[in-house]
Design a protein around this motif. Sequence first.
Motif, PDB file in Angstrom:
ATOM      1  N   ASP A   1      16.120 -34.263  12.257  1.00  0.00           N
ATOM      2  CA  ASP A   1      16.944 -33.758  11.432  1.00  0.00           C
ATOM      3  C   ASP A   1      18.244 -33.066  11.492  1.00  0.00           C
ATOM      4  N   PHE A   2      18.050 -32.827  13.182  1.00  0.00           N
ATOM      5  CA  PHE A   2      19.891 -32.204  14.139  1.00  0.00           C
ATOM      6  C   PHE A   2      20.718 -33.018  13.808  1.00  0.00           C
ATOM      7  N   LEU A   3      20.040 -34.550  14.389  1.00  0.00           N
ATOM      8  CA  LEU A   3      20.993 -35.880  13.984  1.00  0.00           C
ATOM      9  C   LEU A   3      21.583 -36.277  13.107  1.00  0.00           C
ATOM     10  N   LEU A   4      20.779 -35.806  12.163  1.00  0.00           N
ATOM     11  CA  LEU A   4      21.501 -36.166  10.314  1.00  0.00           C
ATOM     12  C   LEU A   4      22.641 -34.524  10.162  1.00  0.00           C
ATOM     13  N   ASP A   5      21.866 -33.831  10.706  1.00  0.00           N
ATOM     14  CA  ASP A   5      22.817 -32.492  10.029  1.00  0.00           C
ATOM     15  C   ASP A   5      23.792 -32.761  10.535  1.00  0.00           C
ATOM     16  N   SER A   6      24.201 -33.548  11.281  1.00  0.00           N
ATOM     17  CA  SER A   6      25.842 -33.962  12.313  1.00  0.00           C
ATOM     18  C   SER A   6      26.170 -34.949  12.188  1.00  0.00           C
ATOM     19  N   SER A   7      25.812 -35.710  10.965  1.00  0.00           N
ATOM     20  CA  SER A   7      26.100 -36.569  11.296  1.00  0.00           C
ATOM     21  C   SER A   7      26.422 -37.600   8.964  1.00  0.00           C
ATOM     22  N   LEU A   8      25.309 -38.179   9.099  1.00  0.00           N
ATOM     23  CA  LEU A   8      25.154 -38.378   7.963  1.00  0.00           C
ATOM     24  C   LEU A   8      24.857 -37.786   6.784  1.00  0.00           C
ATOM     25  N   ARG A   9      24.246 -37.097   6.262  1.00  0.00           N
ATOM     26  CA  ARG A   9      24.157 -35.208   5.524  1.00  0.00           C
ATOM     27  C   ARG A   9      25.253 -34.950   6.273  1.00  0.00           C
ATOM     28  N   LYS A  10      26.239 -34.046   6.690  1.00  0.00           N
ATOM     29  CA  LYS A  10      27.938 -34.082   6.125  1.00  0.00           C
ATOM     30  C   LYS A  10      28.510 -35.032   5.419  1.00  0.00           C
TER      31      LYS A  10
END
Length: 154
Positions: A134-143
Amino acid sequence: ITDPSLSYANEVGEAFRALVPVGVVWGSYAVATAYVTADAVDKGKKAALVSARGQPRPDHPVAVAVVDTFVWQALASVIIPGFTINRVCAASLYTLRKTTRWPLAVRKWTTTAIGLSTIPFIITPIDSGAGSVDFLLDSSLRKIYNEEEKKPAV
């Protein structure tokens, strides 16, 4: 195929790698990937519905739901746990070879037991927390998704 326990197939396959032909391990990845794909399709279908009556909702980002679910599940259920169990088992087999005089079969079964017993301990750190998917996606793709939602309709 949407049974969440199928997402653990590759971890079990990796734990048994020392004992089974490599085709069995790859088959376990196929099962886990089929689960990930089915879950992403299911989330996409749900995102396309406005209500329990099944009314289409063309304004909802179906593609975002599918991509986000697929990437999250691929990382959290297949790639990271598979790599982790693979490395734990490889290190265990190497360490047992260097530090014991146990027969090869005993070392392989011990490695498998270590791999299987590792699975419950890696789930929470992968799924939630500072080092999570979740942290990884929140910091990248979800942006990227969030930026797309902020753009005005043309």
